[in-house]
Design an enzyme around this catalytic site. Structure first.
Site, PDB file in Angstrom:
ATOM      1  CB  SER A  32      39.198  45.679  32.672  1.00  0.00           C
ATOM      2  OG  SER A  32      40.478  46.202  32.780  1.00  0.00           O
ATOM      3  CE  LYS A  64      41.017  49.092  31.951  1.00  0.00           C
ATOM      4  NZ  LYS A  64      42.055  48.090  31.700  1.00  0.00           N
ATOM      5  CE1 TYR A  67      41.870  52.230  34.603  1.00  0.00           C
ATOM      6  CE2 TYR A  67      43.183  51.704  36.525  1.00  0.00           C
ATOM      7  CZ  TYR A  67      42.659  51.346  35.306  1.00  0.00           C
ATOM      8  OH  TYR A  67      42.926  50.106  34.788  1.00  0.00           O
ATOM      9  CE1 TYR A 123      42.179  43.052  30.775  1.00  0.00           C
ATOM     10  CE2 TYR A 123      41.631  40.772  31.155  1.00  0.00           C
ATOM     11  CZ  TYR A 123      41.539  42.092  31.508  1.00  0.00           C
ATOM     12  OH  TYR A 123      40.794  42.455  32.595  1.00  0.00           O
ATOM     13  CB  VAL A 175      41.766  41.369  36.927  1.00  0.00           C
ATOM     14  CG1 VAL A 175      42.633  41.462  35.685  1.00  0.00           C
ATOM     15  CG2 VAL A 175      41.705  42.690  37.668  1.00  0.00           C
TER      16      VAL A 175
HETATM   17  N1  GLU Z   1      42.114  47.935  38.030  1.00  0.00           N
HETATM   18  C1  GLU Z   1      42.841  47.002  37.234  1.00  0.00           C
HETATM   19  C2  GLU Z   1      44.204  47.569  36.863  1.00  0.00           C
HETATM   20  O1  GLU Z   1      44.317  48.695  36.521  1.00  0.00           O
HETATM   21  C3  GLU Z   1      42.019  46.692  36.029  1.00  0.00           C
HETATM   22  C4  GLU Z   1      42.601  45.570  35.319  1.00  0.00           C
HETATM   23  C5  GLU Z   1      41.628  44.719  34.623  1.00  0.00           C
HETATM   24  O2  GLU Z   1      40.539  44.360  35.055  1.00  0.00           O
HETATM   25  O3  GLU Z   1      42.054  44.366  33.542  1.00  0.00           O
HETATM   26  O4  GLU Z   1      45.202  46.930  36.907  1.00  0.00           O
END
Ligand code: GLU
Length: 305
Positions: free
Chosen positions: A64, A67, A189, A241, A259
């Site tokens: 993430s 992002k 993604y 989060y 994650v």
């Molecule tokens: N690739 C992970 C997902 O889409 C990213 C989640 C993350 O790092 O929060 O679930």
């Protein structure tokens, strides 16, 4: 500020026991194979000094954290128009939750929950003819390292287990908030999340935010001062989060977790710090990572508050 080398070496030793708690992400099978007994702490300063301890040069899956890069690329092209597609409020829900989307008509709360990130990826595809190449080049430039790569094994593993992200994307498409083919969006993604880079790369790549949008490695303006401030505000409010409030309370820095067990955050005008320890708490944040950040801002007596 105290001698940063001593500070991070002490913190490293203090948080080793925390790196043995929690568990690695296992909903993406390739991530479940990562050895949890790895730990790195890196601090980069705006005058390009680097302090590092532990597994600081080992590439890992940033998940993430990517992002933030995708958002930066889209925000730099779209400006305020971006906020018609995605909000900028903390969600208070898990990163992969579907519940808010229906009553908020397919407009995700913020760009750092999965739904919001998928909207940003969709816009990235609209704006860049070769989005995967453009994203990788963007990250490599920020980190000053052309060896940063897509880990195709992780990308494929996530792609094969992407039912929930596919559901989010199709649902938003039904509201007209995804324009491209869902398969294409999910492919970009999953690649974006699979970017493999080290803690050392991560810390360096976030100097741009500590430096108000200018990459200190080459003097290039990547974001306007205002865009950099706004992305920082999102990191401070939504970067961890549904544990973002607690991170602000305990640490007090804008940043982003993934994650894969990475966390990167920055002190405006001063420095960046990245920590990697793959074992996560129930929110999806690295347990040793949060401990290390809390000890760092306590020790140097500096945060954004
Ligand atoms: N690739 C992970 C997902 O889409 C990213 C989640 C993350 O790092 O929060 O679930």
């Amino acid at each position: 500020m105290k001698d940063l080398r001593d500070v991070i070496e002490r913190i490293y030793n203090e948080v080793i026991p925390f790196s043995k708690q929690g568990k690695v992400a296992d909903y993406i099978p390739a991530l479940a194979e990562v050895n949890p007994e790895q730990l790195a702490i890196v601090v980069d300063t705006l005058d390009l000094e680097k302090f590092k301890v532990g597994d600081s040069e080992v590439p890992f899956s940033i998940q993430s954290i990517s992002k933030v890069y995708a958002l930066s690329m889209v925000a730099s092209r779209l400006g305020e128009e971006l906020w018609t597609s995605v909000g900028r409020e903390p969600s208070g829900n898990p990163f992969n939750s579907l519940v808010q989307l229906e009553y908020e008509q397919g407009i995700p709360r913020n760009p750092f929950i999965n739904a919001g990130a998928l909207v940003v990826t969709d816009l990235l595809i609209d704006l860049y003819p070769r989005p995967k190449e453009a994203l990788l080049e963007f990250v490599r430039k920020l980190a000053g390292n052309d060896d940063i790569y897509y880990d195709h094994r992780v990308a494929n593993s996530e792609r094969q287990n992407a039912d929930r992200n596919m559901a989010l994307a199709y649902f938003m498409k039904s509201f007209g908030n995804i324009h491209n083919d869902v398969e294409t969006v999910i492919d970009v993604y999953c690649h974006q999340c699979s970017i493999a880079m080290s803690c050392s790369d991560l810390a360096r790549s976030f100097l741009v935010f500590a430096n108000k949008g200018v990459n200190p490695l080459n003097g290039e303006r990547v974001l306007t001062e205002s865009q950099s401030k706004r992305i920082g505000a999102l990191m401070a409010t939504c970067g961890f989060y549904d544990e973002s409030g607690d991170f602000a309370y305990r640490v007090g820095l804008p940043g982003k977790s993934g994650v894969g067990g990475g966390i990167v955050a920055y002190m405006p005008g001063k420095l960046t710090m990245a920590v990697w320890s793959p074992a996560l708490n129930s929110y999806g944040n690295s347990i040793a990572g949060i401990e290390a950040f809390e000890r760092f801002t306590t020790s140097v007596k500096s945060s954004i508050f």
